[in-house]
Motif scaffolding. Structure first.
Motif, PDB file in Angstrom:
ATOM      1  N   LEU A   1      -3.003  -2.942  -4.935  1.00  0.00           N
ATOM      2  CA  LEU A   1      -3.029  -4.343  -5.341  1.00  0.00           C
ATOM      3  C   LEU A   1      -4.264  -4.592  -6.209  1.00  0.00           C
ATOM      4  O   LEU A   1      -5.377  -4.710  -5.708  1.00  0.00           O
ATOM      5  CB  LEU A   1      -3.040  -5.246  -4.111  1.00  0.00           C
ATOM      6  CG  LEU A   1      -2.805  -6.734  -4.331  1.00  0.00           C
ATOM      7  CD1 LEU A   1      -1.464  -6.988  -4.998  1.00  0.00           C
ATOM      8  CD2 LEU A   1      -2.878  -7.482  -3.000  1.00  0.00           C
TER       9      LEU A   1
ATOM     10  N   LYS B   1      -7.730  -5.391   5.329  1.00  0.00           N
ATOM     11  CA  LYS B   1      -8.009  -4.842   4.015  1.00  0.00           C
ATOM     12  C   LYS B   1      -6.789  -5.018   3.109  1.00  0.00           C
ATOM     13  O   LYS B   1      -5.652  -5.049   3.572  1.00  0.00           O
ATOM     14  CB  LYS B   1      -8.372  -3.360   4.119  1.00  0.00           C
ATOM     15  CG  LYS B   1      -9.695  -3.098   4.834  1.00  0.00           C
ATOM     16  CD  LYS B   1     -10.019  -1.617   4.842  1.00  0.00           C
ATOM     17  CE  LYS B   1     -11.352  -1.351   5.521  1.00  0.00           C
ATOM     18  NZ  LYS B   1     -11.704   0.103   5.539  1.00  0.00           N
TER      19      LYS B   1
ATOM     20  N   LEU C   1       3.001  -6.593   4.891  1.00  0.00           N
ATOM     21  CA  LEU C   1       1.912  -6.088   5.716  1.00  0.00           C
ATOM     22  C   LEU C   1       2.093  -6.444   7.185  1.00  0.00           C
ATOM     23  O   LEU C   1       2.579  -7.541   7.514  1.00  0.00           O
ATOM     24  CB  LEU C   1       0.561  -6.657   5.247  1.00  0.00           C
ATOM     25  CG  LEU C   1       0.160  -6.461   3.785  1.00  0.00           C
ATOM     26  CD1 LEU C   1      -1.221  -7.068   3.555  1.00  0.00           C
ATOM     27  CD2 LEU C   1       0.183  -4.998   3.400  1.00  0.00           C
TER      28      LEU C   1
ATOM     29  N   TYR D   1       3.846  -6.479  -1.402  1.00  0.00           N
ATOM     30  CA  TYR D   1       3.660  -5.653  -0.215  1.00  0.00           C
ATOM     31  C   TYR D   1       3.934  -6.456   1.047  1.00  0.00           C
ATOM     32  O   TYR D   1       3.474  -7.597   1.194  1.00  0.00           O
ATOM     33  CB  TYR D   1       2.229  -5.111  -0.149  1.00  0.00           C
ATOM     34  CG  TYR D   1       1.846  -4.198  -1.283  1.00  0.00           C
ATOM     35  CD1 TYR D   1       2.068  -2.823  -1.226  1.00  0.00           C
ATOM     36  CD2 TYR D   1       1.240  -4.711  -2.430  1.00  0.00           C
ATOM     37  CE1 TYR D   1       1.709  -1.989  -2.274  1.00  0.00           C
ATOM     38  CE2 TYR D   1       0.874  -3.885  -3.483  1.00  0.00           C
ATOM     39  CZ  TYR D   1       1.110  -2.523  -3.399  1.00  0.00           C
ATOM     40  OH  TYR D   1       0.740  -1.700  -4.442  1.00  0.00           O
TER      41      TYR D   1
ATOM     42  N   LYS E   1     -10.006  -9.280  -5.050  1.00  0.00           N
ATOM     43  CA  LYS E   1     -10.564  -7.936  -4.914  1.00  0.00           C
ATOM     44  C   LYS E   1     -11.878  -7.754  -5.654  1.00  0.00           C
ATOM     45  O   LYS E   1     -12.727  -6.947  -5.260  1.00  0.00           O
ATOM     46  CB  LYS E   1      -9.530  -6.929  -5.429  1.00  0.00           C
ATOM     47  CG  LYS E   1      -9.792  -5.489  -5.094  1.00  0.00           C
ATOM     48  CD  LYS E   1      -8.596  -4.648  -5.498  1.00  0.00           C
ATOM     49  CE  LYS E   1      -8.767  -3.195  -5.081  1.00  0.00           C
ATOM     50  NZ  LYS E   1      -7.566  -2.398  -5.438  1.00  0.00           N
TER      51      LYS E   1
ATOM     52  N   GLU F   1       7.418  -2.104   0.358  1.00  0.00           N
ATOM     53  CA  GLU F   1       6.898  -2.426  -0.978  1.00  0.00           C
ATOM     54  C   GLU F   1       8.065  -2.725  -1.913  1.00  0.00           C
ATOM     55  O   GLU F   1       9.045  -1.975  -1.948  1.00  0.00           O
ATOM     56  CB  GLU F   1       6.079  -1.249  -1.505  1.00  0.00           C
ATOM     57  CG  GLU F   1       5.500  -1.453  -2.889  1.00  0.00           C
ATOM     58  CD  GLU F   1       4.679  -0.252  -3.355  1.00  0.00           C
ATOM     59  OE1 GLU F   1       4.329  -0.207  -4.550  1.00  0.00           O
ATOM     60  OE2 GLU F   1       4.407   0.643  -2.517  1.00  0.00           O
TER      61      GLU F   1
ATOM     62  N   PRO G   1      -4.037  -3.848   0.238  1.00  0.00           N
ATOM     63  CA  PRO G   1      -3.401  -2.585  -0.164  1.00  0.00           C
ATOM     64  C   PRO G   1      -4.126  -1.991  -1.372  1.00  0.00           C
ATOM     65  O   PRO G   1      -4.549  -2.719  -2.278  1.00  0.00           O
ATOM     66  CB  PRO G   1      -1.978  -3.018  -0.536  1.00  0.00           C
ATOM     67  CG  PRO G   1      -1.747  -4.273   0.227  1.00  0.00           C
ATOM     68  CD  PRO G   1      -3.074  -4.963   0.281  1.00  0.00           C
ATOM     69  N   LYS G   2      -4.258  -0.687  -1.391  1.00  0.00           N
ATOM     70  CA  LYS G   2      -5.010  -0.024  -2.456  1.00  0.00           C
ATOM     71  C   LYS G   2      -4.403  -0.279  -3.833  1.00  0.00           C
ATOM     72  O   LYS G   2      -5.126  -0.342  -4.833  1.00  0.00           O
ATOM     73  CB  LYS G   2      -5.073   1.484  -2.183  1.00  0.00           C
ATOM     74  CG  LYS G   2      -5.921   1.836  -0.958  1.00  0.00           C
ATOM     75  CD  LYS G   2      -5.974   3.344  -0.756  1.00  0.00           C
ATOM     76  CE  LYS G   2      -6.830   3.690   0.466  1.00  0.00           C
ATOM     77  NZ  LYS G   2      -6.901   5.169   0.687  1.00  0.00           N
TER      78      LYS G   2
ATOM     79  N   ASP H   1      -1.339  -2.583   7.968  1.00  0.00           N
ATOM     80  CA  ASP H   1      -0.562  -1.469   7.430  1.00  0.00           C
ATOM     81  C   ASP H   1       0.554  -1.980   6.523  1.00  0.00           C
ATOM     82  O   ASP H   1       1.155  -3.030   6.784  1.00  0.00           O
ATOM     83  CB  ASP H   1       0.059  -0.647   8.561  1.00  0.00           C
ATOM     84  CG  ASP H   1      -0.976   0.096   9.385  1.00  0.00           C
ATOM     85  OD1 ASP H   1      -2.111   0.272   8.890  1.00  0.00           O
ATOM     86  OD2 ASP H   1      -0.658   0.477  10.530  1.00  0.00           O
ATOM     87  N   VAL H   2       0.838  -1.232   5.450  1.00  0.00           N
ATOM     88  CA  VAL H   2       1.928  -1.568   4.546  1.00  0.00           C
ATOM     89  C   VAL H   2       3.250  -1.162   5.188  1.00  0.00           C
ATOM     90  O   VAL H   2       3.468   0.006   5.505  1.00  0.00           O
ATOM     91  CB  VAL H   2       1.757  -0.871   3.184  1.00  0.00           C
ATOM     92  CG1 VAL H   2       2.965  -1.148   2.293  1.00  0.00           C
ATOM     93  CG2 VAL H   2       0.482  -1.337   2.497  1.00  0.00           C
TER      94      VAL H   2
END
Length: 252
Positions: free
Chosen positions: A76, A71, A103, A101, A49, A113, A73-74, A109-110
């Motif tokens: 992570l 993308k 995906l 996560y 990231k 979790e 996950p926010k 999309d997640v």
């Protein structure tokens, strides 16, 4: 007399062949038949990231093309772990309050979790997830239920990645000598593979009796899982820091 000579000659031939067979190392027997030297694959590749081009990529080793870009996950924070079970991607990382996560490999999309898991390595086998945490390997169900914990013999900092093939798990550690260790999941015995060079890599995968790593130049390296011998090295051209790799499919 002729029959006697034939019997003596045949006996000597049998003894000679038996001696030759005893001199063949176990790790080389049959190697030519089960390692696909020219095979190419599609790989899921995870990039960190905090560097250029962060995300999850589907990379075609044959064409050099990136076929999918997803993308991260926010939540992570520091992505280091990646696995693919044929239907979903699973990603994890290190940092506070991290999760594993699940995906969607098409949209990113997640789907689910598993909270409170810090890891640098993931591997999937059937309905189970294996993940590394410091010097231990944990086996959980896909809903997060703990099944088993294995304390390894590794003392060289953390385990940076893992991969699995049937009853054998391989883990990657931060050392120059014997960086990849073969772990029997039944006996829990460990055997270092001393000849594989993995300097600068955080990545480990397995396909068709080959251990796959990524160099610090983002090259995909394939080594024999038996001898450690380098079979191939493929530059990816991917920017950023590759922290994990997982097989998508073999290219026929």
């Amino acid at each position: 007399m002729k029959i006697f000579k034939i019997i003596i000659s045949f006996t000597l031939l049998v003894i000679l062949c038996s001696s030759c067979n005893r001199n063949v190392p176990d790790d080389l027997e049959g190697q030519g038949s089960d390692i696909h030297l020219t095979a190419t694959y599609k790989w899921w590749i995870l990039t960190h990231k905090n560097y250029q081009k962060p995300g999850v990529y589907l990379y075609n080793e044959q064409t050099g093309a990136i076929e999918v870009e997803l993308k991260l996950p926010k939540g992570l924070q520091s992505p280091h772990a990646l696995a693919y079970d044929g239907e979903s991607l699973w990603v994890g990382g290190i940092g506070e309050n991290q999760s594993i996560y699940q995906l969607d490999p098409v949209s990113g999309d997640v789907l689910s979790e598993i909270p409170n898991i810090i890891t640098e390595g993931l591997a999937i086998q059937d309905e189970y997830i294996y993940y590394s945490s410091e010097n231990a390997i944990h086996k959980i169900m896909k809903n997060g239920t703990l099944v088993e914990s294995i304390q390894t013999e590794n003392t060289a900092l953390n385990i940076s990645d893992i991969t699995i093939n049937e009853n054998t798990l391989y883990y990657l550690r931060y050392v120059e000598t014997g960086p990849i260790v073969k772990l029997n999941l039944t006996s829990k015995s460990e055997t270092p593979i001393n000849t594989v060079e993995t300097s600068g890599t955080y990545c480990l995968s397995f396909i068709e009796n080959k251990l796959v790593t990524v160099s610090n130049l983002n090259e995909i390296n394939q080594n024999s899982s038996r001898t450690g011998e380098l079979i191939s090295s493929t530059p990816t051209g991917i920017e950023g820091w590759i922290t994990a790799i997982a097989l998508h499919e073999k290219i026929e």
